[in-house]
Design a protein around this motif. Structure first.
Motif, PDB file in Angstrom:
ATOM      1  N   VAL A 174       0.736  -0.991   0.162  1.00 39.29           N
ATOM      2  CA  VAL A 174       0.281  -0.158  -0.059  1.00 39.29           C
ATOM      3  C   VAL A 174       0.779   1.202   0.372  1.00 39.29           C
ATOM      4  N   GLU A 175       0.955   2.106  -1.260  1.00 41.89           N
ATOM      5  CA  GLU A 175       1.159   3.251  -1.276  1.00 41.89           C
ATOM      6  C   GLU A 175       0.438   4.281   0.130  1.00 41.89           C
ATOM      7  N   VAL A 176       1.413   4.916   1.472  1.00 43.58           N
ATOM      8  CA  VAL A 176       0.613   4.967   2.104  1.00 43.58           C
ATOM      9  C   VAL A 176       0.063   6.915   2.067  1.00 43.58           C
ATOM     10  N   GLU A 177       1.316   7.248   1.452  1.00 42.94           N
ATOM     11  CA  GLU A 177       0.641   8.821   1.466  1.00 42.94           C
ATOM     12  C   GLU A 177      -0.173   9.315  -0.175  1.00 42.94           C
ATOM     13  N   GLU A 178      -0.119   8.081  -0.369  1.00 40.18           N
ATOM     14  CA  GLU A 178      -1.371   8.172  -1.688  1.00 40.18           C
ATOM     15  C   GLU A 178      -2.290   7.207  -2.549  1.00 40.18           C
ATOM     16  N   SER A 179      -2.265   6.314  -1.409  1.00 35.98           N
ATOM     17  CA  SER A 179      -3.704   5.331  -0.960  1.00 35.98           C
ATOM     18  C   SER A 179      -4.940   6.136  -1.407  1.00 35.98           C
ATOM     19  N   ASP A 180      -5.604   5.053  -1.698  1.00 30.66           N
ATOM     20  CA  ASP A 180      -7.125   5.832  -1.335  1.00 30.66           C
ATOM     21  C   ASP A 180      -7.800   4.446  -0.397  1.00 30.66           C
ATOM     22  N   LEU A 181      -6.930   3.585  -0.161  1.00 31.03           N
ATOM     23  CA  LEU A 181      -7.218   2.335   1.158  1.00 31.03           C
ATOM     24  C   LEU A 181      -7.191   3.219   2.122  1.00 31.03           C
ATOM     25  N   ILE A 182      -6.252   4.490   2.520  1.00 34.50           N
ATOM     26  CA  ILE A 182      -6.256   4.858   3.462  1.00 34.50           C
ATOM     27  C   ILE A 182      -7.158   6.571   3.936  1.00 34.50           C
ATOM     28  N   GLU A 183      -7.540   6.444   5.117  1.00 35.86           N
ATOM     29  CA  GLU A 183      -8.334   7.057   5.435  1.00 35.86           C
ATOM     30  C   GLU A 183      -7.479   7.864   6.291  1.00 35.86           C
ATOM     31  N   TRP A 184      -6.909   9.447   6.096  1.00 40.78           N
ATOM     32  CA  TRP A 184      -6.382  10.313   7.262  1.00 40.78           C
ATOM     33  C   TRP A 184      -7.195  11.485   7.588  1.00 40.78           C
ATOM     34  N   GLN A 185      -7.388  10.822   9.269  1.00 40.54           N
ATOM     35  CA  GLN A 185      -8.322  11.986   9.553  1.00 40.54           C
ATOM     36  C   GLN A 185      -7.876  12.871  10.586  1.00 40.54           C
ATOM     37  N   GLY A 186      -7.911  13.853  10.933  1.00 39.68           N
ATOM     38  CA  GLY A 186      -7.359  14.829  11.255  1.00 39.68           C
ATOM     39  C   GLY A 186      -5.889  15.945  11.102  1.00 39.68           C
ATOM     40  N   GLY A 187      -6.342  14.794  10.170  1.00 43.65           N
ATOM     41  CA  GLY A 187      -5.010  15.869   8.978  1.00 43.65           C
ATOM     42  C   GLY A 187      -3.729  14.958   7.830  1.00 43.65           C
ATOM     43  N   GLY A 188      -3.425  14.822   7.272  1.00 40.05           N
ATOM     44  CA  GLY A 188      -2.305  13.850   6.467  1.00 40.05           C
ATOM     45  C   GLY A 188      -0.624  13.412   6.883  1.00 40.05           C
ATOM     46  N   PRO A 189      -1.059  12.539   5.870  1.00 41.63           N
ATOM     47  CA  PRO A 189      -0.084  11.634   6.090  1.00 41.63           C
ATOM     48  C   PRO A 189       1.900  12.712   6.752  1.00 41.63           C
ATOM     49  N   GLU A 190       1.554  14.447   6.457  1.00 44.85           N
ATOM     50  CA  GLU A 190       2.304  15.129   6.768  1.00 44.85           C
ATOM     51  C   GLU A 190       2.153  15.394   8.245  1.00 44.85           C
ATOM     52  N   ASP A 191       1.002  15.710   9.042  1.00 45.26           N
ATOM     53  CA  ASP A 191       0.515  16.340   9.938  1.00 45.26           C
ATOM     54  C   ASP A 191       0.769  15.047  10.946  1.00 45.26           C
ATOM     55  N   TRP A 192       1.942  15.524  12.010  1.00 39.29           N
ATOM     56  CA  TRP A 192       1.938  14.870  13.019  1.00 39.29           C
ATOM     57  C   TRP A 192       2.844  16.153  13.752  1.00 39.29           C
ATOM     58  N   PRO A 193       1.331  16.637  14.887  1.00 34.83           N
ATOM     59  CA  PRO A 193       1.699  17.283  15.976  1.00 34.83           C
ATOM     60  C   PRO A 193       2.699  17.363  16.720  1.00 34.83           C
ATOM     61  N   GLY A 194       3.727  16.152  17.445  1.00 36.76           N
ATOM     62  CA  GLY A 194       4.160  15.398  18.321  1.00 36.76           C
ATOM     63  C   GLY A 194       5.114  15.425  17.811  1.00 36.76           C
ATOM     64  N   LEU A 195       5.211  15.705  16.566  1.00 32.76           N
ATOM     65  CA  LEU A 195       6.880  16.311  15.926  1.00 32.76           C
ATOM     66  C   LEU A 195       7.197  17.462  15.935  1.00 32.76           C
ATOM     67  N   THR A 196       6.764  18.380  16.853  1.00 33.68           N
ATOM     68  CA  THR A 196       7.725  20.104  16.675  1.00 33.68           C
ATOM     69  C   THR A 196       8.956  20.061  16.932  1.00 33.68           C
ATOM     70  N   GLU A 197       9.655  21.115  16.588  1.00 32.25           N
ATOM     71  CA  GLU A 197      10.890  21.789  16.811  1.00 32.25           C
ATOM     72  C   GLU A 197      10.450  21.948  18.204  1.00 32.25           C
ATOM     73  N   HIS A 198      11.591  21.911  19.216  1.00 31.18           N
ATOM     74  CA  HIS A 198      11.990  22.496  20.581  1.00 31.18           C
ATOM     75  C   HIS A 198      12.191  23.489  20.397  1.00 31.18           C
ATOM     76  N   GLU A 199      11.519  24.846  21.410  1.00 27.51           N
ATOM     77  CA  GLU A 199      12.687  26.124  21.096  1.00 27.51           C
ATOM     78  C   GLU A 199      12.845  26.048  22.487  1.00 27.51           C
ATOM     79  N   ASP A 200      14.722  26.172  22.502  1.00 27.98           N
ATOM     80  CA  ASP A 200      15.462  26.018  23.262  1.00 27.98           C
ATOM     81  C   ASP A 200      15.889  27.511  23.274  1.00 27.98           C
ATOM     82  N   ALA A 201      15.571  27.870  24.868  1.00 22.40           N
ATOM     83  CA  ALA A 201      15.961  29.731  24.831  1.00 22.40           C
ATOM     84  C   ALA A 201      17.521  29.266  25.212  1.00 22.40           C
TER      85      ALA A 201
END
Length: 78
Positions: free
Chosen positions: A51-78
């Protein structure tokens, strides 16, 4: 028998508070993904690696697509 001929319905659910996303096929939870690579591995383990993860019609992406991973934000170090 080819698994793809059965047209599995894979859902990558909306991100949880920690940014992880549950991956299901029907009522079965296949795994928990924290990154797109995790989705690829979860599908490989479920024998759905063709299955082509990013392009397949067999995969339903809820709450954002394959590029949306809110836990992977850059940490802002002061």
């Amino acid at each position: 028998m080819d698994n793809l001929t059965q047209h599995p319905h894979i859902v990558v659910h909306a991100p949880a508070l920690d940014g992880s996303r549950r991956v299901t096929e029907g009522d079965v939870t296949l795994g928990l993904a924290s990154h797109l690579d995790d989705v690829v591995e979860i599908l490989r383990l479920a024998d759905l690696d063709r299955v082509e993860v990013e392009e397949s019609d067999l995969i339903e992406w809820q709450g954002g697509g394959p590029e949306d991973w809110p836990g992977l934000t850059e940490h802002e170090d002061a």
